[in-house]
Write an enzyme that holds these catalytic residues in place. Structure first.
Site, short mmCIF file in Angstrom:
data_model
loop_
_atom_site.label_atom_id
_atom_site.label_comp_id
_atom_site.label_asym_id
_atom_site.label_seq_id
_atom_site.Cartn_x
_atom_site.Cartn_y
_atom_site.Cartn_z
N SER A 231 0.84 -1.19 0.00
CA SER A 231 0.00 0.00 0.00
C SER A 231 0.88 1.25 0.00
O SER A 231 1.72 1.41 -0.90
CB SER A 231 -0.97 -0.05 1.19
OG SER A 231 -2.02 0.86 1.04
N ASP A 458 -8.97 -4.52 -5.81
CA ASP A 458 -8.47 -3.78 -4.65
C ASP A 458 -9.21 -2.45 -4.54
O ASP A 458 -9.14 -1.62 -5.44
CB ASP A 458 -6.97 -3.52 -4.81
CG ASP A 458 -6.31 -3.09 -3.51
OD1 ASP A 458 -6.91 -2.27 -2.78
OD2 ASP A 458 -5.19 -3.55 -3.23
N HIS A 488 -7.70 -5.85 -0.40
CA HIS A 488 -6.54 -4.95 -0.43
C HIS A 488 -5.27 -5.77 -0.35
O HIS A 488 -4.97 -6.38 0.68
CB HIS A 488 -6.63 -3.97 0.74
CG HIS A 488 -5.59 -2.89 0.71
ND1 HIS A 488 -5.22 -2.23 -0.44
CD2 HIS A 488 -4.84 -2.35 1.71
CE1 HIS A 488 -4.31 -1.32 -0.16
NE2 HIS A 488 -4.05 -1.38 1.14
#
Length: 518
Positions: A231, A458, A488
């Protein structure tokens, strides 16, 4: 995960003052950190048994031993507060590691950043260690609390009671009076950050975190930085690759942030991503027929019901946990948190159904998780750190009026979530430190292969960002792997992705560019 705080306050990035940026620009790419005091690069770390995580890290018990009885080790590393004054004040960064099993064939350290910005790596790595146990065969698994996070001179803003009040505020003002209250909430949060951590705020941005990574590489004794970013960790990794392309070893970016977008486009991408995830959740519920506990016979009817439910909460909150009432914003947060993983979909269905009957406990529990609130009422500093890092990185300073003007476009992108993130664009409007960039430069000519992994479902880092990162890194650098799934990130969800990533990290086998995992 770019969204780390309440929906109306998050999704804005951050960094260093303009003067600091000039001092820490790109002039030393790959130079190994010649602007640092030699005693910092050669410092010896004292590894000791890990204590229980601090409240700022998220609290809880000390990490349990790994399979075979290996114990986690923790230490602190000194870094310059201000890299423009490398001989000046230093601060400590908290580190954690699990030593490699096969010491004879050890490659080095594999450093993790789990995102946020603002997530504590010292707290997160042990909780996810089972996912990475195969990599511990030849690597010391290492993570850290970036500057401003957890134990690493944490940014401090509101106290726990004030955070409860802040989390309960209306994130979607409907009239002038509510707009005034909304702006006052931003001002109070900002003022508290400046009062409690004003000296550190200019130095918590991503450029400095990348420089910390290179110092960490040297202190850990590695010629190259072997890195696993998730991320926001992919953005940090991209900035590191730009600054130090010759110092990159084997690197993997999973759940990739689009480095080409400014804060508005990034937030719009997230809005569309969470809207699509909600659509996929609704379709999954409908496929179970009468077993679906939500009202409606189509995706549109379910989502219209959710919009109406949030509108009702705006007017009248319902009981949540203990004496706290579930507000509109907290319910939206709870929904967003459950969309990070398909594993939570059944709990989202349960939470919405129970909330419709007047019990908001499930949605509030997920909202608390997103906000970093523990069961005992204490908060980690993920919201404070995320805002500080975000506002220091990003130049944008949108006023309340400008954020209000964005509402129609955001609402069009998502009738459920759009308004929350539109108003959130005002989060940095009063921040005392100027931002660094419109978007980060991650060009890394001369770097070795970097594996970038994108998940088509995602919601937080939409799949399009994977291709954008690959292109921005430069020709011949990125190797793209796609997972056709939900949630995610990909590594923890797909054995196929794990095989591709492990083959590269452990044995140097670069996967074929364009590999698709289903």
């Amino acid at each position: 995960m770019p969204i780390t705080s309440s929906a109306a306050r998050a999704a804005v990035a951050a960094a260093v003052t303009a003067a600091l940026l000039a001092a820490v620009g790109c002039s030393d790419e790959g130079n190994g950190g010649e602007d640092r005091p030699k005693d910092l690069a050669s410092q010896q770390l004292e590894w000791r048994p890990c204590p229980a995580p601090s409240e700022a890290e998220g609290g809880g018990p000390a990490p349990s031993p790994l399979p075979g009885g290996t114990k986690w080790e923790c230490s602190f590393m000194d870094v310059p507060l201000n890299y423009a004054k490398p001989d000046g004040e230093t601060i400590e960064l908290a580190l954690i590691r699990a030593p490699a099993r096969d010491t004879a064939n050890r490659i080095g350290s594999l450093v993790y950043n789990f995102g946020g910005p603002g997530a504590s790596g010292v707290h997160t790595l042990p909780s996810l260690a089972s996912d990475y146990e195969n990599l511990r065969e030849r690597y010391d698994l290492v993570s850290f609390d970036p500057r401003g996070v957890g134990r690493s001179v944490p940014v401090e803003c509101l106290d726990d009671r004030e955070m409860d009040e802040y989390a309960a505020e209306d994130p979607t003002p409907d009239d002038a009076a509510e707009e005034k209250t909304f702006l006052e909430g931003i001002e109070d949060f900002t003022d508290a950050c400046e009062e409690n951590s004003g000296d550190e705020l200019p130095y918590v941005g991503t450029v400095n975190a990348a420089r910390d990574l290179d110092l960490m590489r040297q202190v850990l004794g590695d010629d190259k930085l072997h890195y696993f970013g998730i991320s926001y960790g992919t953005e940090l990794g991209g900035v590191y690759a730009h600054l130090y392309p010759k110092n990159i070893g084997r690197a993997v970016f999973d759940a990739v942030v689009d480095p080409t977008q400014g804060s508005v486009q990034s937030a719009l991408g997230q809005v569309r991503g969470f809207q699509q995830a909600l659509t996929n959740f609704s379709e999954d519920c409908l496929e179970r027929g009468d077993a679906c506990r939500l009202p409606g016979s189509s995706v549109q009817e379910i989502q219209d019901w959710i919009i109406g439910f949030l509108d009702r909460l705006d007017k009248k909150p319902i009981p949540g946990i203990g004496e706290r009432m579930l507000t509109e914003g907290q319910a939206a947060n709870g929904i967003i948190q459950t969309l990070y993983s398909k594993e939570y979909w059944k709990l989202l269905e349960q939470g919405l159904d129970e909330a419709d009957g007047g019990n908001g406990a499930v949605l509030m529990a997920f909202s608390d998780a997103l906000n970093g609130r523990s069961e005992n009422g204490t908060y980690s500093n993920i919201q404070a750190a995320g805002t500080a890092i975000g506002c220091a990185d990003n130049k944008a300073r949108y006023t309340l009026e400008q954020a209000k003007a964005m509402v129609p476009e955001f609402r069009k992108a998502s009738p459920v979530f759009g308004e929350y993130l539109a108003w959130g664009q005002a989060s940095c409007s009063k921040w005392p430190v100027p931002g660094t960039w419109d978007h980060p430069d991650v060009s890394a000519a001369g770097a070795p292969p970097i594996v970038v992994v994108g998940n088509t479902g995602d919601p937080a880092t939409p799949y399009e960002g994977t291709k954008a990162m690959a292109q921005a890194l430069g020709k011949g650098v990125a190797v793209q792997v796609t997972y056709e799934g939900e949630g995610h990130g990909s590594y923890g969800s797909s054995p196929c992705v794990q095989e591709a990533v492990n083959g590269y990290l452990l044995n140097g086998r670069v996967p074929s560019d364009g590999t698709v995992c289903r």
